[in-house]
Scaffold this motif. Structure first.
Motif, PDB file in Angstrom:
ATOM      1  N   SER A  39      -2.357  -0.774  -4.272  1.00  0.00           N
ATOM      2  CA  SER A  39      -2.353   0.026  -5.498  1.00  0.00           C
ATOM      3  C   SER A  39      -3.609  -0.255  -6.329  1.00  0.00           C
ATOM      4  O   SER A  39      -4.015   0.558  -7.140  1.00  0.00           O
ATOM      5  CB  SER A  39      -1.081  -0.245  -6.314  1.00  0.00           C
ATOM      6  OG  SER A  39      -1.147  -1.517  -6.914  1.00  0.00           O
ATOM      7  N   TYR A  40      -4.226  -1.428  -6.125  1.00  0.00           N
ATOM      8  CA  TYR A  40      -5.473  -1.751  -6.820  1.00  0.00           C
ATOM      9  C   TYR A  40      -6.710  -1.388  -5.975  1.00  0.00           C
ATOM     10  O   TYR A  40      -7.826  -1.727  -6.348  1.00  0.00           O
ATOM     11  CB  TYR A  40      -5.515  -3.243  -7.142  1.00  0.00           C
ATOM     12  CG  TYR A  40      -4.707  -3.633  -8.365  1.00  0.00           C
ATOM     13  CD1 TYR A  40      -3.352  -3.981  -8.265  1.00  0.00           C
ATOM     14  CD2 TYR A  40      -5.292  -3.672  -9.625  1.00  0.00           C
ATOM     15  CE1 TYR A  40      -2.610  -4.351  -9.372  1.00  0.00           C
ATOM     16  CE2 TYR A  40      -4.550  -4.043 -10.744  1.00  0.00           C
ATOM     17  CZ  TYR A  40      -3.223  -4.382 -10.613  1.00  0.00           C
ATOM     18  OH  TYR A  40      -2.495  -4.755 -11.707  1.00  0.00           O
ATOM     19  N   ASN A  41      -6.474  -0.763  -4.804  1.00  0.00           N
ATOM     20  CA  ASN A  41      -7.568  -0.418  -3.897  1.00  0.00           C
ATOM     21  C   ASN A  41      -8.404  -1.619  -3.476  1.00  0.00           C
ATOM     22  O   ASN A  41      -9.633  -1.541  -3.385  1.00  0.00           O
ATOM     23  CB  ASN A  41      -8.494   0.632  -4.539  1.00  0.00           C
ATOM     24  CG  ASN A  41      -7.889   2.006  -4.442  1.00  0.00           C
ATOM     25  OD1 ASN A  41      -7.358   2.369  -3.395  1.00  0.00           O
ATOM     26  ND2 ASN A  41      -7.942   2.740  -5.537  1.00  0.00           N
ATOM     27  N   LEU A  42      -7.728  -2.737  -3.217  1.00  0.00           N
ATOM     28  CA  LEU A  42      -8.436  -3.923  -2.747  1.00  0.00           C
ATOM     29  C   LEU A  42      -8.340  -3.989  -1.225  1.00  0.00           C
ATOM     30  O   LEU A  42      -7.422  -3.428  -0.626  1.00  0.00           O
ATOM     31  CB  LEU A  42      -7.811  -5.182  -3.351  1.00  0.00           C
ATOM     32  CG  LEU A  42      -7.869  -5.276  -4.880  1.00  0.00           C
ATOM     33  CD1 LEU A  42      -7.090  -6.490  -5.361  1.00  0.00           C
ATOM     34  CD2 LEU A  42      -9.321  -5.338  -5.353  1.00  0.00           C
ATOM     35  N   GLU A  94     -13.741  -5.918   4.898  1.00  0.00           N
ATOM     36  CA  GLU A  94     -12.787  -5.141   5.696  1.00  0.00           C
ATOM     37  C   GLU A  94     -12.675  -3.738   5.098  1.00  0.00           C
ATOM     38  O   GLU A  94     -13.114  -3.498   3.978  1.00  0.00           O
ATOM     39  CB  GLU A  94     -11.370  -5.742   5.662  1.00  0.00           C
ATOM     40  CG  GLU A  94     -11.248  -7.154   6.186  1.00  0.00           C
ATOM     41  CD  GLU A  94     -11.117  -8.181   5.088  1.00  0.00           C
ATOM     42  OE1 GLU A  94     -11.847  -8.049   4.084  1.00  0.00           O
ATOM     43  OE2 GLU A  94     -10.326  -9.124   5.241  1.00  0.00           O
ATOM     44  N   ILE A  95     -11.972  -2.869   5.843  1.00  0.00           N
ATOM     45  CA  ILE A  95     -11.807  -1.514   5.310  1.00  0.00           C
ATOM     46  C   ILE A  95     -10.442  -1.300   4.667  1.00  0.00           C
ATOM     47  O   ILE A  95     -10.216  -0.337   3.952  1.00  0.00           O
ATOM     48  CB  ILE A  95     -12.063  -0.411   6.381  1.00  0.00           C
ATOM     49  CG1 ILE A  95     -11.246  -0.711   7.633  1.00  0.00           C
ATOM     50  CG2 ILE A  95     -13.546  -0.277   6.689  1.00  0.00           C
ATOM     51  CD1 ILE A  95     -11.124   0.468   8.552  1.00  0.00           C
ATOM     52  N   ASP A  96      -9.484  -2.199   4.942  1.00  0.00           N
ATOM     53  CA  ASP A  96      -8.193  -2.038   4.266  1.00  0.00           C
ATOM     54  C   ASP A  96      -7.524  -3.398   4.021  1.00  0.00           C
ATOM     55  O   ASP A  96      -8.099  -4.448   4.329  1.00  0.00           O
ATOM     56  CB  ASP A  96      -7.266  -1.106   5.064  1.00  0.00           C
ATOM     57  CG  ASP A  96      -7.011  -1.634   6.465  1.00  0.00           C
ATOM     58  OD1 ASP A  96      -7.499  -2.755   6.768  1.00  0.00           O
ATOM     59  OD2 ASP A  96      -6.333  -0.943   7.242  1.00  0.00           O
ATOM     60  N   PHE A  97      -6.333  -3.351   3.462  1.00  0.00           N
ATOM     61  CA  PHE A  97      -5.588  -4.583   3.188  1.00  0.00           C
ATOM     62  C   PHE A  97      -4.433  -4.673   4.180  1.00  0.00           C
ATOM     63  O   PHE A  97      -3.710  -3.698   4.386  1.00  0.00           O
ATOM     64  CB  PHE A  97      -5.047  -4.572   1.751  1.00  0.00           C
ATOM     65  CG  PHE A  97      -4.593  -5.939   1.288  1.00  0.00           C
ATOM     66  CD1 PHE A  97      -5.464  -6.773   0.599  1.00  0.00           C
ATOM     67  CD2 PHE A  97      -3.295  -6.386   1.557  1.00  0.00           C
ATOM     68  CE1 PHE A  97      -5.063  -8.037   0.191  1.00  0.00           C
ATOM     69  CE2 PHE A  97      -2.889  -7.642   1.153  1.00  0.00           C
ATOM     70  CZ  PHE A  97      -3.770  -8.477   0.462  1.00  0.00           C
ATOM     71  N   THR A  98      -4.257  -5.826   4.807  1.00  0.00           N
ATOM     72  CA  THR A  98      -3.238  -5.953   5.856  1.00  0.00           C
ATOM     73  C   THR A  98      -2.356  -7.186   5.646  1.00  0.00           C
ATOM     74  O   THR A  98      -2.727  -8.108   4.919  1.00  0.00           O
ATOM     75  CB  THR A  98      -3.891  -6.098   7.254  1.00  0.00           C
ATOM     76  OG1 THR A  98      -4.789  -7.215   7.194  1.00  0.00           O
ATOM     77  CG2 THR A  98      -4.634  -4.840   7.660  1.00  0.00           C
TER      78      THR A  98
END
Ligand code: ZN
Ligand code: ZN
Ligand code: FE
Length: 763
Positions: A39-42, A94-98
């Motif tokens: 939700s914070y685009n981290l 990285e490109i996303d949060f996992t």
């Protein structure tokens, strides 16, 4: 803000590593972090580690710092963050949060959540006819449900819980695997297709065939039957709480004559029909920990009188499992739900065990096939001086760690005899077990040993010291001394004082007013009405009641009239005053026993003084449960009254003695003047309040200490506790009281452990 190597551009993208320690596994913490970070685009990841959770988050510097703030503010309801360390690390890009899966080789030593009451979302699920869990009594999610009671070993994964017998169906598996789902990695996740089921049995041989076991159970209850119901931490014995015949039959079969029984009602509105509920009491009643709350009952409620005879409080709890909620869907108002056991034995937990142990008590058994690994009784609480106080710390609370201020090698403390708990002190956390019960029989001794093994196992800790009570005869003492680990004996009331200091984060010397039933003293006599001054390293006995013989020792506890004989004889000699209690009881053998000094250990116990005064003032000559005389005497009073009885504070050998005779003489004079019990009780309470306050003022002027701790079972007495608390505060003392652990012997394992730790630091 740092600048880049060029020195021109302000660095706006940063990466932080956040290490969190506490109850952060099995409580929905990783999905919470995952959803929060998204939700914070981290970008970055979250992973379970050996000591908790590691997060790496990368993004705009302002956003990362808001994210870090939000972790504490928005953490899921079951999470407890004990420690959080943030450090900036190089970018990764990285490109996303996992959510990363934890390394299999790593042993995961972390804290286990207590069992938590069903959440509102889950209630919506099983009460919605369109939901696949409609009517399903084992519905749960990461925010609620069983934890401590179903965990056999670590790491906390389904195969290490009693859910190992129930492979997830495809629908449940999909929920389990979806980080955005409320049931992501909820180990006890289940549904009607794949999960545990309830069944109704007549006895171990006969199953009752019916469409809806829960509806049938309620029908039987309405018909006056006694049903053993398997719950979260053990079995309850249930009857319709508005049916007095059923309640009396339960008492007869359970051999529980007068001790109040707890009831469960549908919701807080229903509870309000039976008892007065303040705002704070309501919050306690509805909290996810769902303790039994002792509430002031309405005089003309429809609850059967024999639920809590001669008691103006009613122990009420609200449903805390889906099974409980579903019982109340069938139009029943209030159920007695008392722990399924005989007197102070451990609560019964297994199906076969229930048929054996409860066969003579229950008419029918509502059982299920989810195994309970750790039995856990309902917790009991009361609001005193506007704060929740635990009288029994168990389900919903154990094994939540209590933070302490020191660190050191692991220590195990094994508690006392009554209301036993054990405490494993590990680093800065004290892990106190569930309520084990009175260590007087083989059953509770077995549970005591199982609990110690289990705690050491799931918290991967081997103690380097075992602390036990000074009493040589306690089973806990004997167990400790049989281990091949160094031991330390700690005086009972010193442990009470240390517990109160530990939970209030005080380590400086403190004045401890320890008022109690029984505790073995350093002089071999029975203590229980003392003022100690001390810390975790040592103590001095500064003041105490004058010791008086207890005819027949512990057996006098159940027959307070005998104690009254002794206290009256101590005051008046062989010619006892002309009071009804001495006319109706056979006092001669007791007087002879006292004269010959046979089996008459002396005691300074405040509990026994209460027994004696209550009985002199017309209370019951014999009691059916612990503390009954004092409880009924206190409830006779409206409040403490300004005019105390006479008392004398004497000095002797550097120790202050509170004389017994002046108090007893003054009480008897008032009785002979026809003073009402309400007034006698009020004046007796104010006598103690004045006596204790005057003495601690004297000790303060000698020592300069202004910390005063109130501990011991007598402080469950509302009038004494609240009156003394207020008077000490008004006199400028810093008053320490119990709120996280019981003031009774259920709390002493914590203090024992803290004293053990201090001992290890200097020896
Ligand atoms: Zn839930
Ligand atoms: Zn399923
Ligand atoms: Fe005690």
């Amino acid at each position: 803000m740092d600048s880049t190597s060029s020195g021109k551009r302000v660095k706006t993208i940063i990466r932080y590593k956040i290490l969190i320690n506490g109850i952060v596994q099995g409580v929905g913490f990783r999905p919470f972090i995952y959803n929060l970070a998204r939700s914070y685009n981290l970008t970055g990841f979250v992973i379970n580690t050996a000591t908790g959770v590691e997060i790496q988050a990368e993004g705009n510097n302002k956003v990362v710092s808001s994210f870090i703030d939000a972790i504490q503010q928005k953490a899921p309801p079951l999470a407890v963050i004990l420690n959080q360390r943030n450090s900036e690390i190089p970018l990764n890009g990285e490109i996303d949060f996992t959510i990363r899966s934890s390394k299999k080789t790593e042993s995961v030593a972390t804290f286990i959540s207590p069992d938590i009451a069903t959440c509102d979302d889950c209630i919506d699920d099983f009460t919605d006819p369109a939901n696949r869990r409609y009517g399903y009594p084992f519905t749960n999610c990461t925010n609620c449900g069983p934890r401590y009671t179903i965990i056999k070993d670590i790491p906390y994964d389904r195969p290490k819980t009693s859910m190992r017998d129930f492979p997830l169906c495809p629908d449940c598996q999909a929920e389990y695997d979806d980080p955005t789902n409320r049931r992501f990695h909820a180990q006890p996740n289940a549904c009607p297709v794949c999960g545990p089921q309830v069944e109704l049995w007549q006895n171990s041989n006969t199953k009752i065939e019916c469409d809806n076991s829960i509806a049938e159970t309620v029908r039987l209850l309405k018909d006056g039957k006694i049903v053993a119901i398997k719950g979260l931490g053990g079995f309850h014995l249930a009857v319709d709480a508005t049916n007095n015949d059923a309640v009396l039959e339960l008492r007869r079969r359970k051999h529980r004559e007068e001790k109040p029984l707890a009831i469960m009602v549908k919701d807080i509105e229903t509870a309000g029909q039976f008892a007065k509920i303040t705002k704070n009491e309501g919050a306690l009643l509805t909290s996810p920990r769902r303790p039994i709350v002792l509430l002031e009952s309405h005089i003309d409620s429809s609850i059967a009188v024999d639920v809590a005879p001669d008691n103006d409080r009613l122990g009420i709890m609200l449903p805390y499992t889906p099974l409980h909620h579903l019982l109340f869907e069938h139009n029943i108002k209030a159920l007695v739900m008392t722990s399924a056991n005989l007197s102070e034995e451990p609560i019964c937990k297994d199906n076969n065990e229930s048929f054996d142990r409860l066969g003579e008590i229950a008419d029918t058994f509502l059982i299920h096939n989810r195994e309970i690994f750790i039995r856990n009784d309902d917790s009991v609480s009361i609001l005193l001086a506007d704060k929740p106080r635990l009288m029994r710390r168990s389900r919903g609370f154990a094994p939540q760690p209590i933070l302490v201020d020191s660190s050191g090698p692991p220590v195990l403390a094994v508690g006392g005899m009554l209301k036993n708990t054990v405490c494993l002190l590990k680093d800065q956390t004290a892990l106190i077990s569930q309520h084990i019960g009175d260590l007087e029989n083989l059953e509770s001794y077995d549970v005591f040993q199982q609990t110690i093994n289990h705690l050491q196992n799931v918290f991967e800790t081997k103690p380097e010291l075992i602390v036990h009570d000074l009493h040589p005869g306690y089973l806990s003492t004997q167990w400790a001394q049989a281990q091949k680990i160094p031991t330390l004996a700690v005086q009972h009331h010193w442990a009470h004082l240390a517990t109160c200091m530990a939970e209030n984060h005080v380590s400086a010397p403190t004045i401890g007013i320890t008022m109690d039933g029984t505790g073995y003293g350093t002089d071999g006599t029975i203590w229980g009405g003392e003022i100690l001054v001390g810390d975790f390293n040592g103590f001095e006995r500064k003041a105490h009641f004058e010791p008086v013989p207890l005819p027949g020792g512990d057996s006098a506890i159940k027959a307070p009239w005998r104690t009254a004989v002794s206290y009256a004889r101590h005051t008046f000699g062989e010619d006892l005053p002309d009071l009804p209690v001495f006319i109706h009881q056979d006092v001669v053998p007791i007087l002879e026993m006292l004269k010959a000094d046979v089996n008459c250990p002396v005691t300074s116990s405040c509990g026994r003084l209460f027994d004696a005064v209550a009985t002199l003032c017309g209370g019951k000559p014999t009691i059916r449960y612990e503390g009954q005389a004092a409880i009924e005497f206190m409830q006779a009073a409206v409040n403490y009254l300004p005019r105390p009885f006479n008392y004398v504070i004497d000095g002797q050998d550097d120790s202050i003695i509170w004389r017994i005779a002046p108090i007893i003489r003054s009480v008897v004079t008032a009785i002979n003047q026809g003073v009402s019990v309400a007034e006698l009780s009020g004046r007796f309470h104010s006598t103690l309040i004045n006596l204790f306050t005057e003495t601690v003022k004297q000790i303060r002027s000698e020592t300069g200490i202004d910390f005063v701790a109130l501990s011991g079972g007598v402080f469950q007495n509302q009038i004494l506790f609240e009156g003394l608390h207020k008077k000490l505060q008004n006199s400028g003392f810093r008053v320490l009281t119990h709120s996280q652990v019981p003031t009774n012997d259920g709390g002493i394992s914590l203090g024992q452990a803290m004293i053990g730790r201090a001992y290890m630091a200097t020896n």
